[in-house]
Design a protein around this motif. Structure first.
Motif, mmCIF file in Angstrom:
data_model
loop_
_atom_site.group_PDB
_atom_site.id
_atom_site.type_symbol
_atom_site.label_atom_id
_atom_site.label_comp_id
_atom_site.label_asym_id
_atom_site.label_seq_id
_atom_site.Cartn_x
_atom_site.Cartn_y
_atom_site.Cartn_z
ATOM 1 N N ALA A 43 35.572 -66.210 -22.862
ATOM 2 C CA ALA A 43 34.896 -66.552 -21.435
ATOM 3 C C ALA A 43 33.689 -65.767 -21.324
ATOM 4 N N CYS A 44 32.978 -66.438 -20.411
ATOM 5 C CA CYS A 44 31.798 -65.832 -20.107
ATOM 6 C C CYS A 44 31.516 -66.167 -18.656
ATOM 7 N N VAL A 45 31.013 -65.210 -17.819
ATOM 8 C CA VAL A 45 30.917 -65.308 -16.404
ATOM 9 C C VAL A 45 29.597 -64.670 -15.783
ATOM 10 N N SER A 46 28.941 -65.221 -14.915
ATOM 11 C CA SER A 46 27.583 -64.752 -14.159
ATOM 12 C C SER A 46 28.040 -63.580 -13.354
ATOM 13 N N VAL A 47 26.724 -62.627 -13.685
ATOM 14 C CA VAL A 47 26.862 -61.486 -12.645
ATOM 15 C C VAL A 47 25.401 -61.146 -12.515
ATOM 16 N N THR A 48 25.325 -60.344 -11.494
ATOM 17 C CA THR A 48 23.806 -59.930 -10.884
ATOM 18 C C THR A 48 23.757 -58.518 -10.812
ATOM 19 N N GLU A 49 22.538 -57.767 -11.103
ATOM 20 C CA GLU A 49 22.604 -56.283 -10.977
ATOM 21 C C GLU A 49 22.541 -55.917 -9.405
ATOM 22 N N VAL A 50 23.375 -54.911 -9.361
ATOM 23 C CA VAL A 50 23.365 -54.250 -7.915
ATOM 24 C C VAL A 50 22.260 -53.808 -7.386
ATOM 25 N N THR A 51 22.182 -53.955 -6.199
ATOM 26 C CA THR A 51 21.117 -53.338 -5.266
ATOM 27 C C THR A 51 21.443 -51.952 -4.869
ATOM 28 N N GLU A 52 22.706 -51.789 -4.646
ATOM 29 C CA GLU A 52 23.083 -50.301 -4.206
ATOM 30 C C GLU A 52 23.868 -49.979 -5.395
ATOM 31 N N ASN A 53 23.402 -48.971 -5.952
ATOM 32 C CA ASN A 53 24.147 -48.327 -7.193
ATOM 33 C C ASN A 53 25.212 -47.589 -7.002
ATOM 34 N N PRO A 54 26.499 -47.796 -7.438
ATOM 35 C CA PRO A 54 27.615 -46.922 -7.130
ATOM 36 C C PRO A 54 27.568 -45.521 -7.628
ATOM 37 N N TYR A 55 26.430 -45.286 -8.538
ATOM 38 C CA TYR A 55 26.445 -44.067 -8.991
ATOM 39 C C TYR A 55 25.801 -43.088 -7.819
ATOM 40 N N TRP A 56 25.334 -43.716 -7.021
ATOM 41 C CA TRP A 56 24.660 -42.863 -5.667
ATOM 42 C C TRP A 56 25.846 -42.849 -4.625
ATOM 43 N N MET A 57 26.794 -43.484 -4.816
ATOM 44 C CA MET A 57 27.829 -43.495 -3.862
ATOM 45 C C MET A 57 28.978 -42.595 -3.583
ATOM 46 N N TYR A 58 29.418 -42.133 -2.573
ATOM 47 C CA TYR A 58 30.555 -40.908 -2.502
ATOM 48 C C TYR A 58 31.633 -41.319 -1.547
ATOM 49 N N THR A 59 32.594 -40.561 -1.783
ATOM 50 C CA THR A 59 33.612 -40.774 -0.670
ATOM 51 C C THR A 59 33.584 -39.247 -0.002
ATOM 52 N N LEU A 60 34.317 -39.162 1.166
ATOM 53 C CA LEU A 60 34.376 -38.218 1.956
ATOM 54 C C LEU A 60 35.576 -37.392 2.135
ATOM 55 N N GLU A 61 35.854 -36.112 2.007
ATOM 56 C CA GLU A 61 36.992 -35.495 2.190
ATOM 57 C C GLU A 61 36.936 -35.290 3.850
ATOM 58 N N LYS A 62 38.152 -35.017 4.181
ATOM 59 C CA LYS A 62 38.509 -34.679 5.362
ATOM 60 C C LYS A 62 37.417 -33.761 6.309
ATOM 61 N N ASP A 63 37.266 -32.664 5.145
ATOM 62 C CA ASP A 63 36.259 -31.582 5.896
ATOM 63 C C ASP A 63 34.922 -32.089 5.707
ATOM 64 N N GLY A 64 34.716 -33.286 5.191
ATOM 65 C CA GLY A 64 33.308 -33.886 5.126
ATOM 66 C C GLY A 64 32.638 -33.392 3.660
ATOM 67 N N ALA A 65 33.312 -32.910 2.779
ATOM 68 C CA ALA A 65 32.877 -32.747 1.659
ATOM 69 C C ALA A 65 32.539 -33.893 0.588
ATOM 70 N N MET A 66 31.660 -34.076 -0.238
ATOM 71 C CA MET A 66 31.248 -35.350 -0.655
ATOM 72 C C MET A 66 31.995 -35.155 -2.135
ATOM 73 N N ARG A 67 32.300 -36.212 -2.547
ATOM 74 C CA ARG A 67 32.874 -36.613 -3.860
ATOM 75 C C ARG A 67 32.270 -37.859 -4.284
ATOM 76 N N GLN A 68 31.733 -37.627 -5.764
ATOM 77 C CA GLN A 68 31.210 -38.667 -6.297
ATOM 78 C C GLN A 68 32.240 -39.887 -6.568
ATOM 79 N N LEU A 69 31.842 -41.001 -6.298
ATOM 80 C CA LEU A 69 32.735 -42.351 -6.493
ATOM 81 C C LEU A 69 32.851 -42.453 -7.757
ATOM 82 N N ILE A 70 31.827 -42.336 -8.680
ATOM 83 C CA ILE A 70 32.154 -42.352 -10.146
ATOM 84 C C ILE A 70 31.883 -41.051 -10.737
ATOM 85 N N GLN A 71 32.934 -40.430 -11.174
ATOM 86 C CA GLN A 71 33.006 -39.082 -11.566
ATOM 87 C C GLN A 71 31.976 -39.031 -12.893
ATOM 88 N N THR A 72 31.124 -38.011 -12.861
ATOM 89 C CA THR A 72 30.226 -38.007 -13.751
ATOM 90 C C THR A 72 29.645 -36.370 -13.972
#
Length: 232
Positions: A131-160
């Motif tokens: 199989a082969c499917v079409s994709v496109t490069e994202v404009t909002e990169n998930p390596y710059w995305m975070y989840t927030l803990e209840k106390d407001g602490a930031m956690r990387q969405l993609i752990q690195t």
């Protein structure tokens, strides 16, 4: 036909659409949304048969008017909001002769071109992939995305352990754009999905990757790409 292999293309278009009522036949630059996909599919060098799968009489008539074959009417139970996207494809394969490859072309990707369709298929065969499917490069990169803990602490969405301070240093990340899905016929029947660990990606530039899901998407398409046809 490509390399002696037969190719079936399916355009799925159900009548119900909560985000955009009658979405598949809404006007885009003077013609129905679905017509853009039909026209490009008909330009393909490899597609042997192009069919529509729809539960809706009006969509069926519009598709026929633009030269798309409609060999059956899709059962209403396969045209619900929660119907899996693969269901209409598997249903269509039950009614049609066997082909070597199947292509799914969603009408909500009007800017994908015939060359994109053919190149995606060529890539699948060249690599002897399932199989082969079409994709496109994202404009909002998930390596710059975070989840927030209840106390407001930031956690990387993609752990690195790496921190990327410049956009140029970010890993390239891609998303499905919904424009083209290609698969080997027999493999698709068994896997019941175009996606697996072995599925290849065919990259389409973002400017041809717009996916019409909301009224705002439709407005953006008309005003940004076809301003002369837009109504104020």
């Amino acid at each position: 036909m490509i390399q002696g292999k037969t190719v079936l293309a399916i355009v799925p278009a159900r009548g119900g659409s909560k985000g955009i009522p009658r979405k598949n036949i809404r006007e885009v630059a003077g013609k129905p949304l679905i017509a853009w996909t039909i026209e490009e599919a008909k330009k393909s060098r490899y597609i042997d048969r192009l069919i529509l799968s729809s539960d809706d009489d009006e969509i069926i008539e519009v598709a026929k008017a633009w030269g798309c074959e409609v060999p059956f009417k899709r059962p209403i139970e396969l045209a619900q909001d929660d119907t899996p996207g693969i269901a209409p494809v598997l249903h269509a394969l039950e009614f049609l002769p066997r082909y070597d490859y199947v292509i799914l072309l969603q009408p909500t990707s009007p800017l994908r071109q015939a060359d994109d369709i053919d190149s995606c298929l060529e890539k699948c065969l060249a690599a002897d992939a399932k199989a082969c499917v079409s994709v496109t490069e994202v404009t909002e990169n998930p390596y710059w995305m975070y989840t927030l803990e209840k106390d407001g602490a930031m956690r990387q969405l993609i752990q690195t352990n790496d921190f990327f301070y410049r956009r140029q240093d970010l890993p390239q990340v891609y998303k499905l754009n919904g424009a083209i899905y290609v698969a080997n016929y027999e493999w698709l029947l068994q896997s019941k999905s175009f996606l697996s660990q072995d599925t290849l990606a065919y990259v389409i530039p973002w400017e041809r990757s717009i996916d019409i899901d909301t009224e705002k998407d439709l407005q953006y398409l008309n005003y940004e790409y076809f301003p002369k046809n837009s109504k104020t």
